[in-house]
Design a protein around this motif. Structure first.
Motif, PDB file in Angstrom:
ATOM      1  N   ALA A  35       1.864 -27.723  11.540  1.00 30.72           N
ATOM      2  CA  ALA A  35       2.590 -26.498  11.149  1.00 30.72           C
ATOM      3  C   ALA A  35       1.645 -25.370  10.743  1.00 30.72           C
ATOM      4  N   SER A  36       0.512 -25.725  10.117  1.00 27.19           N
ATOM      5  CA  SER A  36      -0.395 -24.669   9.636  1.00 27.19           C
ATOM      6  C   SER A  36      -0.944 -23.822  10.776  1.00 27.19           C
ATOM      7  N   GLY A  79       4.400 -24.198   2.720  1.00 26.61           N
ATOM      8  CA  GLY A  79       3.038 -24.227   2.302  1.00 26.61           C
ATOM      9  C   GLY A  79       1.898 -23.557   2.987  1.00 26.61           C
ATOM     10  N   ASP A 103      -7.636 -36.496  11.288  1.00 27.98           N
ATOM     11  CA  ASP A 103      -6.439 -35.905  11.899  1.00 27.98           C
ATOM     12  C   ASP A 103      -6.251 -36.528  13.265  1.00 27.98           C
ATOM     13  N   VAL A 130       2.757 -15.888   6.466  1.00 26.49           N
ATOM     14  CA  VAL A 130       3.135 -14.965   5.387  1.00 26.49           C
ATOM     15  C   VAL A 130       2.726 -15.549   4.030  1.00 26.49           C
ATOM     16  N   ASP A 157       5.003 -30.459   1.124  1.00 24.09           N
ATOM     17  CA  ASP A 157       5.293 -29.100   0.629  1.00 24.09           C
ATOM     18  C   ASP A 157       6.675 -28.583   0.992  1.00 24.09           C
TER      19      ASP A 157
HETATM   20  C1  LIG Z   1       7.072 -22.068  12.596  1.00 20.98           C
HETATM   21  C2  LIG Z   1       6.639 -22.159  11.189  1.00 20.98           C
HETATM   22  C3  LIG Z   1       6.347 -21.004  10.478  1.00 20.98           C
HETATM   23  C4  LIG Z   1       5.925 -21.068   9.160  1.00 20.98           C
HETATM   24  N1  LIG Z   1       5.601 -19.908   8.512  1.00 20.98           N
HETATM   25  C5  LIG Z   1       5.114 -19.966   7.250  1.00 20.98           C
HETATM   26  C6  LIG Z   1       4.699 -18.783   6.587  1.00 20.98           C
HETATM   27  O1  LIG Z   1       4.771 -17.682   7.132  1.00 20.98           O
HETATM   28  N2  LIG Z   1       4.214 -18.890   5.322  1.00 20.98           N
HETATM   29  C7  LIG Z   1       4.133 -20.096   4.689  1.00 20.98           C
HETATM   30  O2  LIG Z   1       3.697 -20.130   3.545  1.00 20.98           O
HETATM   31  N3  LIG Z   1       4.519 -21.242   5.294  1.00 20.98           N
HETATM   32  C8  LIG Z   1       4.989 -21.201   6.562  1.00 20.98           C
HETATM   33  N4  LIG Z   1       5.372 -22.355   7.188  1.00 20.98           N
HETATM   34  C9  LIG Z   1       5.235 -23.625   6.482  1.00 20.98           C
HETATM   35  C10 LIG Z   1       3.794 -24.134   6.603  1.00 20.98           C
HETATM   36  O3  LIG Z   1       3.307 -23.922   7.889  1.00 20.98           O
HETATM   37  C11 LIG Z   1       3.722 -25.605   6.244  1.00 20.98           C
HETATM   38  O4  LIG Z   1       4.379 -25.818   5.028  1.00 20.98           O
HETATM   39  C12 LIG Z   1       2.249 -26.039   6.089  1.00 20.98           C
HETATM   40  O5  LIG Z   1       1.486 -25.551   7.162  1.00 20.98           O
HETATM   41  C13 LIG Z   1       2.147 -27.549   6.010  1.00 20.98           C
HETATM   42  O6  LIG Z   1       0.781 -27.845   5.912  1.00 20.98           O
HETATM   43  P1  LIG Z   1       0.290 -29.334   5.909  1.00 20.98           P
HETATM   44  O7  LIG Z   1      -1.175 -29.275   5.729  1.00 20.98           O
HETATM   45  O8  LIG Z   1       1.097 -30.140   4.958  1.00 20.98           O
HETATM   46  O9  LIG Z   1       0.692 -29.907   7.351  1.00 20.98           O
HETATM   47  P2  LIG Z   1       0.287 -29.519   8.834  1.00 20.98           P
HETATM   48  O10 LIG Z   1      -0.320 -28.195   8.966  1.00 20.98           O
HETATM   49  O11 LIG Z   1       1.476 -29.809   9.690  1.00 20.98           O
HETATM   50  O12 LIG Z   1      -0.860 -30.547   9.166  1.00 20.98           O
HETATM   51  C14 LIG Z   1      -0.594 -31.919   9.222  1.00 20.98           C
HETATM   52  C15 LIG Z   1      -1.668 -32.569  10.097  1.00 20.98           C
HETATM   53  O13 LIG Z   1      -1.507 -33.977   9.955  1.00 20.98           O
HETATM   54  C16 LIG Z   1      -1.842 -34.589  11.175  1.00 20.98           C
HETATM   55  N5  LIG Z   1      -1.228 -35.909  11.188  1.00 20.98           N
HETATM   56  C17 LIG Z   1       0.097 -36.201  11.178  1.00 20.98           C
HETATM   57  N6  LIG Z   1       0.277 -37.536  11.176  1.00 20.98           N
HETATM   58  C18 LIG Z   1      -0.952 -38.100  11.173  1.00 20.98           C
HETATM   59  C19 LIG Z   1      -1.422 -39.455  11.187  1.00 20.98           C
HETATM   60  N7  LIG Z   1      -0.572 -40.503  11.210  1.00 20.98           N
HETATM   61  N8  LIG Z   1      -2.759 -39.655  11.205  1.00 20.98           N
HETATM   62  C20 LIG Z   1      -3.640 -38.615  11.194  1.00 20.98           C
HETATM   63  N9  LIG Z   1      -3.240 -37.329  11.203  1.00 20.98           N
HETATM   64  C21 LIG Z   1      -1.916 -37.075  11.190  1.00 20.98           C
HETATM   65  C22 LIG Z   1      -1.296 -33.630  12.218  1.00 20.98           C
HETATM   66  O14 LIG Z   1      -1.960 -33.763  13.461  1.00 20.98           O
HETATM   67  C23 LIG Z   1      -1.513 -32.255  11.572  1.00 20.98           C
HETATM   68  O15 LIG Z   1      -2.699 -31.625  12.047  1.00 20.98           O
HETATM   69  C24 LIG Z   1       5.814 -22.314   8.518  1.00 20.98           C
HETATM   70  C25 LIG Z   1       6.119 -23.479   9.208  1.00 20.98           C
HETATM   71  C26 LIG Z   1       6.514 -23.417  10.537  1.00 20.98           C
HETATM   72  C27 LIG Z   1       6.809 -24.683  11.268  1.00 20.98           C
END
Ligand SMILES: Cc1cc2nc3c(=O)[nH]c(=O)nc-3n(C[C@H](O)[C@H](O)[C@H](O)COP(=O)(O)OP(=O)(O)OC[C@H]3O[C@@H](n4cnc5c(N)ncnc54)[C@H](O)[C@@H]3O)c2cc1C
Length: 434
Positions: A50-51, A388, A42, A57, A384
């Motif tokens: 976002a997570s 997600g 990461d 929820v 997602d």
């Molecule tokens: C404000 C908000 C509220 C939300 N509320 C909900 C909810 O209540 N319930 C629900 O189900 N979903 C919710 N969501 C949606 C959910 O948070 C996301 O769909 C989910 O967290 C995405 O997870 P992820 O693992 O794909 O990405 P992320 O959690 O965004 O993680 C991606 C990671 O990749 C890393 N990264 C990016 N680019 C690179 C790179 N080039 N090299 C190395 N690392 C990199 C970043 O640093 C980050 O840590 C919400 C989203 C937001 C923004």
């Protein structure tokens, strides 16, 4: 941690998907008698995307059959270790306007079929009576239907991510913070041979992309198209559509005693989501909106947390530093008015609204549903479409596919659906993710 020069599985991103996939890949390797060889990198650290900011929820309520079946599987994974994941299985309620009765009835029927426990209450007076049994000061108008899910609830975002990271490490995966992926080298078949990072090069057998709102940048490093033709189920083709659109998720918190938002017996109430077409006024009687509005909220560690419908940002967005941008200045008034509209206990609480790190951008696909698929022969992309945090079980399914198995739950989310017209049905909800 010094980076290895070769790994079997390289996972990009330590959010819910990267961590869960890394956890389950390591577990699959171990149960096959292999030494786990999984590296999660990461550019920042666990929960930096976002997570780590999500409202947390966890619900089943989806109009699309494939989504609802997948969500039931996700809830099973949350239930494996509620304490470790900081998961509160308090349930979830979707309350809607008259126009949403048929959608929520369909969801309820499906939940009955798949064994997901819920009640459906229809009729304005019946819904009010049900809600007053739980909250004597319930006073929302324009609510004609209630789907009360008895599973699901919410999890505390960062605590949950550290819990999933601990599972990944216990299973034998390694997590390297501060490693940014900058590009890929491919062989003649289009498979990735080497991942370039700002800390060195890593040769790989398989890659998982779980980068949440940053997906567009990795998508482009993989040489994938940023526009595409989309065939609808009726056979019409919408040409040259943008693959990605950014939306800003509007969320906030009020700083109140969490104990003021409990059930009469003092226990944690379900997460509440209300959509209504009743006019919304603030506590001084000023009209906030007379259009269809929605909110959601739950008890939190330091008060009450929730949000409202997101706003479209467009096709271009600078995601770093995350979370960027601000909520609509009118959001705090709207959200606090909506809390007070629902429950009298929140009257006069606008002054406790906290200006804290809250809300953030999400990157949505062309149909606003996830793409879970191999996008290069050895690169599995978990995009997602901002559905997600709740999808803790997707990593389990991805690991199953990557180790030679099959997942019927992930099949409806393949990229090919845009060409074949196997799109998901669309609901009457004002949200892009229902
Ligand atoms: C404000 C908000 C509220 C939300 N509320 C909900 C909810 O209540 N319930 C629900 O189900 N979903 C919710 N969501 C949606 C959910 O948070 C996301 O769909 C989910 O967290 C995405 O997870 P992820 O693992 O794909 O990405 P992320 O959690 O965004 O993680 C991606 C990671 O990749 C890393 N990264 C990016 N680019 C690179 C790179 N080039 N090299 C190395 N690392 C990199 C970043 O640093 C980050 O840590 C919400 C989203 C937001 C923004």
């Amino acid at each position: 941690m010094s980076l290895p020069t070769h790994v079997k599985y390289l996972v990009i991103g330590a959010g819910v998907h990267g961590l869960s996939t890394g956890w389950h890949l390591a577990a699959e390797q171990r149960s096959a008698g292999e030494q786990p060889d999984v590296l999660i990198v990461d550019k920042a650290g666990v929960g930096a995307g976002a997570s780590g900011i999500a409202c947390g929820v966890i619900r089943n309520n989806y109009y699309q059959p494939a989504m609802s079946e997948l969500m039931a599987a996700n809830v099973e994974v949350w239930e494996q270790d509620p304490e470790g994941f900081s998961y509160h299985p308090c349930g979830y309620m979707a309350l809607g306007a008259e126009r949403q009765i048929s959608d929520l009835s369909e969801v309820h029927e499906r939940q009955q079929r798949i064994g997901y426990p819920s009640d459906l209450i229809v009729g304005e007076a019946q819904v009010r009576a049900h809600m007053r049994g739980l909250f004597p000061d319930w006073r929302a108008e324009g609510v004609h239907v209630c789907l009360h899910e008895h599973k699901g609830g919410y999890a505390n975002n960062m605590r949950a991510m550290h819990g999933v990271a601990a599972k990944a490490r216990q299973a034998g995966a390694r997590i390297a913070d501060g490693v940014r992926v900058t590009g890929f080298a491919f062989d003649n078949s289009g498979a990735v041979t080497t991942v370039h990072t700002d800390q060195g090069e890593i040769s790989v057998e398989q890659v998982v992309v779980g980068v949440g709102p940053w997906v567009e940048s990795i998508w482009s490093m993989l040489g994938l198209p940023d526009r595409l033709d989309v065939r609808t189920p009726s056979g019409d083709v919408h040409r040259d559509q943008p693959m990605w659109t950014y939306w800003y998720l509007q969320e906030g918190e009020i700083g109140v005693d969490p104990g003021m938002f409990v059930l009469p017996d003092g226990s944690m109430p379900p997460v509440i989501h209300v959509d209504s077409d009743a006019p919304l006024y603030d506590d001084d009687g000023r009209l906030i909106t007379d259009e269809f509005w929605g909110n959601y909220f739950h008890q939190d560690l330091h008060g009450v947390q929730g949000g409202a419908a997101p706003v479209v940002v467009g096709q271009e967005f600078e995601v770093d530093p995350y979370p960027t941008a601000t909520v609509d200045p009118a959001f705090a008034d709207m959200w606090c008015a909506s809390l007070s509209h629902c429950l009298e206990r929140f009257a006069g609480k606008r002054g406790t609204y906290k200006n804290v790190r809250s809300g953030g951008v999400g990157c949505f696909t062309v149909d606003s549903f996830p793409v879970f698929d191999y996008m290069r022969p050895n690169v599995y992309v978990v995009a997602d479409s901002n559905h997600g945090f709740k999808m803790l079980g997707v990593g389990r399914e991805v690991a199953r596919v990557m180790t030679g198995g099959h997942s019927t739950l992930l099949h409806p989310f393949r990229y090919e659906r845009f060409a074949t017209g196997d799109l998901h049905p669309v609901s009457n909800s004002p949200y892009p993710w229902s």
